[in-house]
Design an enzyme around this catalytic site. Structure first.
Site, PDB file in Angstrom:
ATOM      1  N   SER A   1     -66.442  45.948  77.989  1.00 49.15           N
ATOM      2  CA  SER A   1     -65.895  44.757  78.668  1.00 49.15           C
ATOM      3  C   SER A   1     -66.698  44.330  79.901  1.00 49.15           C
ATOM      4  CB  SER A   1     -64.416  44.964  79.008  1.00 49.15           C
ATOM      5  OG  SER A   1     -63.663  45.183  77.818  1.00 49.15           O
TER       6      SER A   1
ATOM      7  N   ASN B   1     -75.279  43.764  72.273  1.00 49.32           N
ATOM      8  CA  ASN B   1     -74.942  44.263  70.940  1.00 49.32           C
ATOM      9  C   ASN B   1     -74.049  43.210  70.282  1.00 49.32           C
ATOM     10  OD1 ASN B   1     -74.006  45.585  68.684  1.00 49.32           O
ATOM     11  ND2 ASN B   1     -72.856  47.146  69.805  1.00 49.32           N
TER      12      ASN B   1
ATOM     13  N   GLU C   1     -70.115  54.416  77.006  1.00 46.61           N
ATOM     14  CA  GLU C   1     -69.118  53.426  76.622  1.00 46.61           C
ATOM     15  C   GLU C   1     -67.783  54.117  76.361  1.00 46.61           C
ATOM     16  OE1 GLU C   1     -71.288  49.717  74.879  1.00 46.61           O
ATOM     17  OE2 GLU C   1     -70.791  51.067  73.256  1.00 46.61           O
TER      18      GLU C   1
ATOM     19  N   HIS D   1     -73.185  54.266  68.048  1.00 45.64           N
ATOM     20  CA  HIS D   1     -72.130  53.452  68.657  1.00 45.64           C
ATOM     21  C   HIS D   1     -70.769  53.993  68.213  1.00 45.64           C
ATOM     22  CE1 HIS D   1     -69.537  50.106  69.674  1.00 45.64           C
ATOM     23  NE2 HIS D   1     -70.470  49.736  70.520  1.00 45.64           N
TER      24      HIS D   1
ATOM     25  N   GLU E   1     -68.198  52.589  67.242  1.00 46.11           N
ATOM     26  CA  GLU E   1     -67.676  51.975  66.003  1.00 46.11           C
ATOM     27  C   GLU E   1     -68.309  52.616  64.772  1.00 46.11           C
ATOM     28  OE1 GLU E   1     -68.515  47.984  67.252  1.00 46.11           O
ATOM     29  OE2 GLU E   1     -66.974  48.195  68.793  1.00 46.11           O
TER      30      GLU E   1
ATOM     31  N   LYS F   1     -72.940  43.127  67.372  1.00 45.79           N
ATOM     32  CA  LYS F   1     -72.036  43.680  66.349  1.00 45.79           C
ATOM     33  C   LYS F   1     -72.103  42.798  65.089  1.00 45.79           C
ATOM     34  CE  LYS F   1     -69.440  45.818  70.027  1.00 45.79           C
ATOM     35  NZ  LYS F   1     -68.196  46.378  70.513  1.00 45.79           N
TER      36      LYS F   1
ATOM     37  N   GLY G   1     -64.099  46.023  74.071  1.00 48.66           N
ATOM     38  CA  GLY G   1     -63.430  44.880  73.456  1.00 48.66           C
ATOM     39  C   GLY G   1     -61.984  44.727  73.865  1.00 48.66           C
TER      40      GLY G   1
END
Ligand code: 13P
Length: 252
Positions: free
Chosen positions: A213, A9, A166, A94, A96, A11, A172
């Protein structure tokens, strides 16, 4: 036997020029990794360029989001039919998008259905926040995300869904869930929720990735876990060597 799936991904990273360079660097060695589904998910503007570079390879292409309607007055959105012109996969829900763009389990559900209706494989993200984790709410939150986000699918297509677990606090941050803890969430929370919707057999057939990560040097620890079927990779997917190493780890 579930075929592992490793997806990158990207992003909101890489211009079209950068994307071309990264894919050109990745393709030769990534193509040599067998027994693993490999997927790249660049930004929308790079989809066509990456699609051209992936032609004739066995590396799949995915979008990072899409709308559920076929077309119409939805400024700034991209429809399932447009995504499916180039892609075989689409990431949906996701964290985010849930956090910054008002994605909900309801919109996730609409998008998953629309993706499957047009023949795309949805990679559906679930996971708890740090506060939820600390409060011991992981099972409740993740169960609900599965039950609501994946409800009422065509039972024949349900096994084709990919779930990405996730934990938000691991994205991240350089922090990861321990492989054992991640496996426990998949085994004791995600698969039982999938079984409630579609039965045990389908729950065992659905691939569940870990994300958060994942790097070249820790991927194998996750893939050694019996219920983890690959990874959804953020930062490390922007580096050819790291992503290839992750795919190789999934090949065993
Ligand atoms: P990182 O691998 O950068 O933690 O991101 C994970 C992720 O959000 C993939 O979708």
């Amino acid at each position: 036997m579930r075929t592992p799936i490793v997806a990158g991904n990207w992003k909101m990273n890489k211009t079209v020029e950068d994307a071309r360079a990264l894919v050109s660097e990745m393709v030769p060695n990534l193509s040599k990794v067998n027994g693993v589904e490999k997927v790249l998910c660049p930004t929308f503007v790079s989809i066509v360029a990456v699609s051209n570079l992936l032609e004739g390879t066995e590396i799949g292409l995915g979008a990072q989001n899409m709308h559920w309607e076929e077309n119409g007055a939805f400024t700034g959105e991209v429809s399932p039919v447009m995504v499916s012109e180039f892609c075989q996969y689409v990431i949906i829900g996701h964290s985010e998008r849930r956090a910054y763009f008002a994605e909900t389990d309801e919109t996730v559900n609409k998008k998953v259905k629309a993706a499957q209706a047009i023949g795309l494989i949805p990679i559906v993200c679930v996971g708890e926040s740090l506060e939820e984790n600390k409060a011991g709410e992981t099972a409740v939150i993740v169960t609900n995300q599965i039950l609501e986000g994946l409800k009422e699918l065509d039972p024949a297509l349900a096994p084709k869904v990919v779930v990405a677990y996730e934990p938000i606090w691991a994205i991240g941050t350089g922090l990861t869930a321990t492989p054992e803890d991640a496996n426990a969430v998949v085994k004791d929370v995600i698969r039982p929720a999938l079984a409630r919707l579609y039965g045990k057999e389908t729950a065992q057939a659905i691939r569940v990735q870990y994300g958060g990560s994942v790097k070249g040097d820790n991927a194998l620890d996750f893939f050694s876990q019996p219920d983890i079927d690959g990874a959804l990779v953020g930062g490390a997917a922007l580096k050819a060597d790291d992503f290839i190493k992750i795919a190789q780890a999934a090949a065993g």
